[in-house]
Scaffold this motif. Structure first.
Motif, PDB file in Angstrom:
ATOM      1  N   UNK B  31     -11.055  11.775  38.613  1.00 28.56           N
ATOM      2  CA  UNK B  31      -9.989  10.694  39.241  1.00 28.56           C
ATOM      3  C   UNK B  31     -10.031  10.743  40.584  1.00 28.56           C
ATOM      4  N   UNK B  32     -10.009  11.521  41.362  1.00 26.47           N
ATOM      5  CA  UNK B  32      -9.572  11.657  42.847  1.00 26.47           C
ATOM      6  C   UNK B  32     -10.306  10.489  43.483  1.00 26.47           C
ATOM      7  N   UNK B  33     -11.737  10.584  43.575  1.00 26.66           N
ATOM      8  CA  UNK B  33     -12.267   9.465  44.508  1.00 26.66           C
ATOM      9  C   UNK B  33     -11.970   8.069  43.768  1.00 26.66           C
ATOM     10  N   UNK B  34     -11.946   7.943  42.670  1.00 26.71           N
ATOM     11  CA  UNK B  34     -11.765   6.624  41.897  1.00 26.71           C
ATOM     12  C   UNK B  34     -10.440   6.004  42.313  1.00 26.71           C
ATOM     13  N   UNK B  35      -9.264   6.934  42.302  1.00 28.26           N
ATOM     14  CA  UNK B  35      -7.928   6.535  42.695  1.00 28.26           C
ATOM     15  C   UNK B  35      -7.882   6.181  44.167  1.00 28.26           C
ATOM     16  N   UNK B  36      -8.600   7.071  44.895  1.00 28.90           N
ATOM     17  CA  UNK B  36      -8.660   6.830  46.341  1.00 28.90           C
ATOM     18  C   UNK B  36      -9.190   5.372  46.558  1.00 28.90           C
ATOM     19  N   UNK B  37     -10.117   5.144  45.963  1.00 33.49           N
ATOM     20  CA  UNK B  37     -10.995   3.841  46.402  1.00 33.49           C
ATOM     21  C   UNK B  37     -10.336   2.922  45.915  1.00 33.49           C
ATOM     22  N   UNK B  38      -9.517   3.008  44.687  1.00 34.53           N
ATOM     23  CA  UNK B  38      -8.854   1.735  44.218  1.00 34.53           C
ATOM     24  C   UNK B  38      -7.751   1.503  44.985  1.00 34.53           C
ATOM     25  N   UNK B  39      -6.956   2.310  45.791  1.00 32.08           N
ATOM     26  CA  UNK B  39      -5.849   2.342  46.578  1.00 32.08           C
ATOM     27  C   UNK B  39      -6.397   1.572  47.803  1.00 32.08           C
ATOM     28  N   UNK B  40      -7.542   1.793  48.289  1.00 33.39           N
ATOM     29  CA  UNK B  40      -8.242   1.204  49.300  1.00 33.39           C
ATOM     30  C   UNK B  40      -8.448  -0.327  49.006  1.00 33.39           C
ATOM     31  N   UNK B  41      -9.120  -0.423  47.673  1.00 33.31           N
ATOM     32  CA  UNK B  41      -9.548  -1.838  47.443  1.00 33.31           C
ATOM     33  C   UNK B  41      -7.984  -2.692  47.320  1.00 33.31           C
ATOM     34  N   UNK B  45      -6.721  -6.324  49.115  1.00 34.99           N
ATOM     35  CA  UNK B  45      -6.122  -7.500  48.132  1.00 34.99           C
ATOM     36  C   UNK B  45      -6.640  -7.697  46.880  1.00 34.99           C
ATOM     37  N   UNK B  46      -7.511  -6.578  46.399  1.00 41.34           N
ATOM     38  CA  UNK B  46      -8.111  -6.737  45.108  1.00 41.34           C
ATOM     39  C   UNK B  46      -7.263  -5.720  44.099  1.00 41.34           C
ATOM     40  N   UNK B  47      -6.541  -6.380  43.210  1.00 40.11           N
ATOM     41  CA  UNK B  47      -5.770  -5.807  42.127  1.00 40.11           C
ATOM     42  C   UNK B  47      -6.782  -4.994  41.224  1.00 40.11           C
ATOM     43  N   UNK B  48      -6.236  -3.639  40.700  1.00 37.21           N
ATOM     44  CA  UNK B  48      -7.208  -2.770  39.953  1.00 37.21           C
ATOM     45  C   UNK B  48      -6.315  -2.267  38.842  1.00 37.21           C
ATOM     46  N   UNK B  49      -6.951  -2.213  37.602  1.00 39.93           N
ATOM     47  CA  UNK B  49      -6.476  -1.530  36.509  1.00 39.93           C
ATOM     48  C   UNK B  49      -7.259  -0.251  36.503  1.00 39.93           C
ATOM     49  N   UNK B  50      -6.299   0.987  36.585  1.00 35.59           N
ATOM     50  CA  UNK B  50      -7.072   2.290  36.266  1.00 35.59           C
ATOM     51  C   UNK B  50      -6.945   2.751  35.258  1.00 35.59           C
ATOM     52  N   UNK B  51      -8.072   2.989  34.547  1.00 34.50           N
ATOM     53  CA  UNK B  51      -8.538   3.081  33.207  1.00 34.50           C
ATOM     54  C   UNK B  51      -8.644   4.589  32.677  1.00 34.50           C
ATOM     55  N   UNK B  52      -7.882   5.492  32.354  1.00 30.73           N
ATOM     56  CA  UNK B  52      -8.101   6.780  31.888  1.00 30.73           C
ATOM     57  C   UNK B  52      -6.777   7.315  31.623  1.00 30.73           C
ATOM     58  N   UNK B  53      -6.838   8.877  31.742  1.00 33.22           N
ATOM     59  CA  UNK B  53      -5.728   9.700  31.310  1.00 33.22           C
ATOM     60  C   UNK B  53      -4.802   9.248  32.036  1.00 33.22           C
ATOM     61  N   UNK B  54      -3.547   8.864  31.469  1.00 31.46           N
ATOM     62  CA  UNK B  54      -2.297   8.325  32.089  1.00 31.46           C
ATOM     63  C   UNK B  54      -1.647   9.329  32.989  1.00 31.46           C
ATOM     64  N   UNK B  55      -1.308  10.563  32.376  1.00 28.11           N
ATOM     65  CA  UNK B  55      -0.752  11.524  33.433  1.00 28.11           C
ATOM     66  C   UNK B  55      -1.613  11.836  34.555  1.00 28.11           C
ATOM     67  N   UNK B  56      -2.683  12.255  34.436  1.00 31.47           N
ATOM     68  CA  UNK B  56      -3.611  12.489  35.453  1.00 31.47           C
ATOM     69  C   UNK B  56      -3.831  11.527  36.653  1.00 31.47           C
ATOM     70  N   UNK B  57      -3.721  10.259  36.047  1.00 34.92           N
ATOM     71  CA  UNK B  57      -3.936   9.088  37.292  1.00 34.92           C
ATOM     72  C   UNK B  57      -2.606   8.742  37.646  1.00 34.92           C
ATOM     73  N   UNK B  58      -1.510   9.016  37.190  1.00 30.20           N
ATOM     74  CA  UNK B  58      -0.015   8.902  37.763  1.00 30.20           C
ATOM     75  C   UNK B  58      -0.039   9.999  38.771  1.00 30.20           C
ATOM     76  N   UNK B  59      -0.495  11.090  38.370  1.00 32.08           N
ATOM     77  CA  UNK B  59      -0.398  12.450  39.264  1.00 32.08           C
ATOM     78  C   UNK B  59      -1.131  12.023  40.388  1.00 32.08           C
ATOM     79  N   UNK B  60      -2.351  11.611  40.307  1.00 33.12           N
ATOM     80  CA  UNK B  60      -3.227  11.388  41.521  1.00 33.12           C
ATOM     81  C   UNK B  60      -2.895  10.380  42.296  1.00 33.12           C
ATOM     82  N   UNK B  61      -2.144   9.086  41.957  1.00 33.62           N
ATOM     83  CA  UNK B  61      -1.530   7.792  42.625  1.00 33.62           C
ATOM     84  C   UNK B  61      -0.511   8.445  43.313  1.00 33.62           C
ATOM     85  N   UNK B  62       0.121   9.544  42.720  1.00 31.73           N
ATOM     86  CA  UNK B  62       1.433   9.988  43.572  1.00 31.73           C
ATOM     87  C   UNK B  62       1.064  10.588  44.920  1.00 31.73           C
TER      88      UNK B  62
END
Lengths: 350, 350
Positions: B31-41, B45-62
């Motif tokens: 997850x880490x580089x994926x979430x980081x890259x999604x935040x940058x995108x 201005x590009x909306x992103x759906x983060x697809x994966x383990x919900x708990x891990x992804x929310x933790x990473x987004x935090x």
């Protein structure tokens, strides 16, 4: 029969004085770089037969002061296979320089043939005049690429576009002996070029070849497994084995990329005053690297699998490449490469 | 029917707000580089759906301050195809992140799918869920390499190891439309990778493909002829066409060589005090070049020939690569790439 007992036929010229035959008319620039390179090789102790148009070659030799005292001899060959002719044009043209070179090798009058001319014609002439090592279906072009920790030996670099698994297995054996004899590598590792490390990944050809090499592992071939494109420069294995289509693409891509990348480094260093000064200070250090990447460092590639030494170089070869090819050819002869390859093929499992 | 009339289905979310689905569990680093890259995108201005383990992804987004106000949404997908599993393992695992991504594209809820995970699995999932563009036998991986004057578009970079001439012809047409739509190249030139420029040189596959492309020249494909390995970096043609085995070797060799060469340049600059000082002065200039050579500049490769946008990146991708892949995916969607490819295949000669 051991390899050593096969090294010299009685009555032949002693090895140390047997000259290398150079296709002195071959290549994009004709005689000048060939003669220049031959003069340099002769100065380094390698006698050379300059094969080509007698008048032109003598005229060219006249430009090099002191060349008359060097171990150089002109052998007349009025015909030459042009770079735009077909490889098969070598047949029926005995006066062509490349055919004369191969005949000198066949008759034991030359240690090896070296040509910067038409590579297809060189291969055809070698096959036609020298024949194949027993047990080898197709000869391959064996070449070197710079890599981390030294260099990677790549074959086939372009002799055979459509191949069979058994050809690749034979080439693995030939290249293993080559590295033992010429580069003192005791147990050179062989990687099979693929698109994944796993045995089941790759084309049908690769999967079949992988299985054959697994069986042969330890029996004269130190098979590492599949390697990928990135492993060529990483130097993961001593030898990288592939078909002549992929190998030729790899070789030309690698050379082309190095050229473009160095051009970009130069450009970057020239982009402003500060970087220009930096470039001047780092010039010597970068020059050493450029030389390492220069294809002329290796001079020419060996046509492995024919019964005699034949080297094929770039049409655009300069004098340095010609000299290095001649030195390499002399070294291969002194190392008894051909008799050792033949012995290895008789001893090793089929 | 013109290309423009095919761009949007009635009732679908407006194009500009349709998010890109990211396989946020995929890749070597999870997850880490994926979430980081999604935040940058998302910031770009590009909306992103983060697809994966919900708990891990929310933790990473935090970990990313202010991310809650960005156009990012988590879509739960508890399963993931590991890098060491088989490509066919995607079948029968509807909860796997890559399958959820493709389903979102298929249902019109996502503009494109982007994955840095298992590339074989991504291809299988795309084929299985999205299907093929009518007239296309096999999808190919389309990628970019830096070249003199810009970049070279290479395909197939690894989807198909054993191919037929007709596949290559279809890919030539797909890549031509791609460059017109996404890069504004009016009449992109197509080179067929071989081991000699002449039409008769190369493997059996190449000779047959060459003949088919000659017939198609001017009919939607601007066929240049055969090109060689050195032409990839020289940028001789906009597109370089080859089978997935050779293409994958080319891609990995090119990346590996650039890495090793830059390592050597660094080493050379560190070899003595004078060159070190030079290196410091030239640092900024050389950094720009290193960035140009970095595979993450292009982010990911397009799987071309499926009925939907699917991008495949390196398992080792960093946040920058993820971000660039997401931007590229959004741009392809805004350029109506898929409907245009479909239209071109209906209009052009078979």
């Amino acid at each position: 029969m051991t390899a050593d007992s096969m090294t010299a036929d009685a009555g032949q010229t002693p090895l140390s004085t047997l000259p290398v035959a150079l296709d002195a008319s071959g290549g994009d620039h004709g005689a000048p770089p060939n003669v220049d390179g031959a003069v340099q090789a002769a100065r380094a102790g390698v006698p050379v037969l300059l094969v080509g148009d007698r008048v032109k070659l003598h005229a060219e030799l006249g430009k090099h002061a002191g060349s008359s005292s060097l171990p150089l001899e002109v052998v007349d060959a009025p015909d030459v296979i042009g770079m735009d002719e077909h490889a098969t044009d070598v047949r029926g043209r005995p006066q062509a320089s490349i055919n004369v070179c191969m005949k000198l090798v066949k008759e034991g009058k030359a240690a090896a043939a070296v040509s910067m001319g038409h590579s297809g014609a060189t291969m055809t002439a070698a096959l036609f005049t020298l024949g194949r090592v027993r047990g080898v279906d197709r000869p391959a072009i064996l070449t070197h690429l710079p890599a981390q920790g030294g260099f990677t030996t790549l074959l086939d670099a372009g002799a055979n576009t459509d191949v069979r698994p058994t050809y690749l297995v034979q080439w693995a054996r030939l290249a293993s002996v080559y590295l033992k004899v010429l580069e003192d590598r005791e147990n050179p590792s062989v990687g099979l070029l693929s698109i994944g490390e796993e045995d089941h990944k790759g084309s049908g050809l690769v999967v079949e070849t992988n299985a054959l090499l697994r069986e042969l592992h330890g029996k004269g071939v130190n098979f590492y497994g599949n390697v990928e494109g990135r492993d060529v420069f990483k130097g993961t294995t001593d030898i990288v084995l592939t078909d002549g289509f992929t190998g030729n693409v790899v070789l030309k891509l690698a050379e082309g990329e190095a050229k473009v990348l160095f051009g970009w480094v130069k450009e970057a260093l020239n982009s402003n005053l500060k970087s220009k000064l930096g470039g001047l200070l780092a010039r010597d250090a970068l020059r050493g690297l450029a030389e390492r990447m220069d294809p002329s460092t290796y001079g020419a590639s060996l046509l492995v699998g024919v019964r005699g030494l034949a080297f094929i170089g770039h049409g655009s070869a300069d004098a340095r490449a010609v000299k290095n090819a001649l030195l390499r050819a002399a070294r291969a002869h002194e190392g008894h490469l051909i008799p050792r390859l033949e012995a290895a093929f008789q001893e090793q499992p089929k």
